[in-house]
Design an enzyme around this catalytic site. Structure first.
Site, mmCIF file in Angstrom:
data_model
loop_
_atom_site.group_PDB
_atom_site.id
_atom_site.type_symbol
_atom_site.label_atom_id
_atom_site.label_comp_id
_atom_site.label_asym_id
_atom_site.label_seq_id
_atom_site.Cartn_x
_atom_site.Cartn_y
_atom_site.Cartn_z
ATOM 1 N N GLU A 38 0.825 -1.213 0.000
ATOM 2 C CA GLU A 38 0.000 0.000 0.000
ATOM 3 C C GLU A 38 0.856 1.259 0.000
ATOM 4 O OE1 GLU A 38 -2.906 -0.089 -0.802
ATOM 5 O OE2 GLU A 38 -3.582 -2.107 -0.327
ATOM 6 N N CYS A 204 -19.312 -3.575 -17.717
ATOM 7 C CA CYS A 204 -19.507 -3.138 -16.331
ATOM 8 C C CYS A 204 -20.657 -3.877 -15.659
ATOM 9 C CB CYS A 204 -19.782 -1.635 -16.288
ATOM 10 S SG CYS A 204 -19.942 -1.021 -14.593
#
Length: 293
Positions: A38, A204
């Site tokens: 991260e 999508c």
DNA sequence: GTCCAGTCGG
DNA sequence: CCGACCGGAC
């Protein structure tokens, strides 16, 4: 189920049905590895992070391993990932984890937020992905998906952190594992399908749950996103050049050699002073070096 | 030129 | 809230 909750479930199902095998998503991937990933992913694209992450974890498999070496070694190993303050912060975080948390990456969001270099995104990403805690994770990809699917606008615009966290929270499934899939799924959706430039709505999972699509894809009329200044010729470039020289040398670099790295004396001095103030560089004899502590 | 699994200090 | 902060890829 409300509209938002339907979005969360849909995306969780879409994500669970297949996604790219990113290393930090592997089952049993250590929390330390998630934290390092991260940090590296803060403003650095996924593709550039993958090889560096493996090297880093091979060298420093646990927080205490990194805490045991000088911060300069972290800056050197960071190489050209960019924003080298992240390396300094990651080192400082490893020290804090070793001293305050017994060498174990904390799972509590507030404890994570107290670590240097850990902000609202990273704290929740670690809690959610390393520990499976049901907390909303909001990065630039999530912001874009929420802007479109929920608010019906084409771009997220300026950050509204608390509001966006609250919205993401409402669409997380109640079950922590489904919530984790929803968090990861919205991020993946924003990165691979609902992209900034050319969204691929045909692929999508929210094609029937998208406020932006329902509204006919209105052009964005809100406040413009802040424009980035050019990198070429900037102090950032000068800082990068100085740091690159220091990384390449095991010994302190003489001031005279630093002077040859950039022709504008005032800008070079200003940039070097900034690096010293940031703790990325320290004076060593008649030259400069990466931080030795 | 723009964007990128952001964070921090002013 | 806003600008600074690296560097590579499209």
């Amino acid at each position: 189920m409300g509209a938002d909750a339907a979005i969360g479930e849909r995306v969780a199902a879409w994500f669970a049905s297949g996604h790219r095998p990113l290393p930090w998503r592997a089952p049993g991937y250590p929390a330390w590895g998630v934290l390092v990933s991260e940090f590296m992913l803060q403003q650095t694209p996924v593709a550039r992070v993958i090889p560096r992450l493996a090297e880093w974890l091979a060298r420093w498999p646990a927080p205490a391993d990194l805490a045991a070496v000088p911060a300069g070694e972290a800056v050197r190993a960071w190489d050209r990932l960019g924003y080298p303050r992240r390396a300094l912060n990651l080192h400082a975080a490893s020290v804090a984890i070793t001293e305050r948390h017994g060498g174990i990456v904390p799972s509590d969001v507030d404890a994570l937020l107290a670590l240097p270099g850990v902000g609202p995104y990273t704290a929740r990403a670690v809690a959610a992905f390393a520990y499976g805690i049901r907390v909303p994770v909001v990065d630039v990809n999530v912001r874009r998906v929420l802007a479109r699917a929920v608010r019906g606008v084409g771009e997220p615009g300026p950050a509204r952190t608390n509001e966006e966290l609250a919205v993401m929270e409402t669409l997380l499934p109640a079950d922590p594992e489904r919530a984790r899939l929803a968090n990861a799924g919205v991020m993946e959706l924003g990165q691979t399908v609902c992209t900034a430039r050319t969204p691929d709505c045909a692929r999508c999972p929210l094609v029937d749950h998208c406020a932006w699509r329902d509204a006919g894809y209105p052009a964005y009329t809100g406040p413009a996103a802040p424009r980035q200044k050019p990198y070429a010729g900037s102090d950032r470039e000068v800082r990068g050049r100085i740091l690159r020289e220091l990384r390449a040398s095991e010994l302190p670099v003489p001031a005279a050699r630093i002077a040859g790295l950039w022709p504008d004396d005032a800008q070079r001095d200003r940039s070097l002073a900034g690096l010293l103030a940031d703790g990325l560089v320290e004076a060593a004899g008649d030259g400069y070096a990466l931080p030795s502590s």
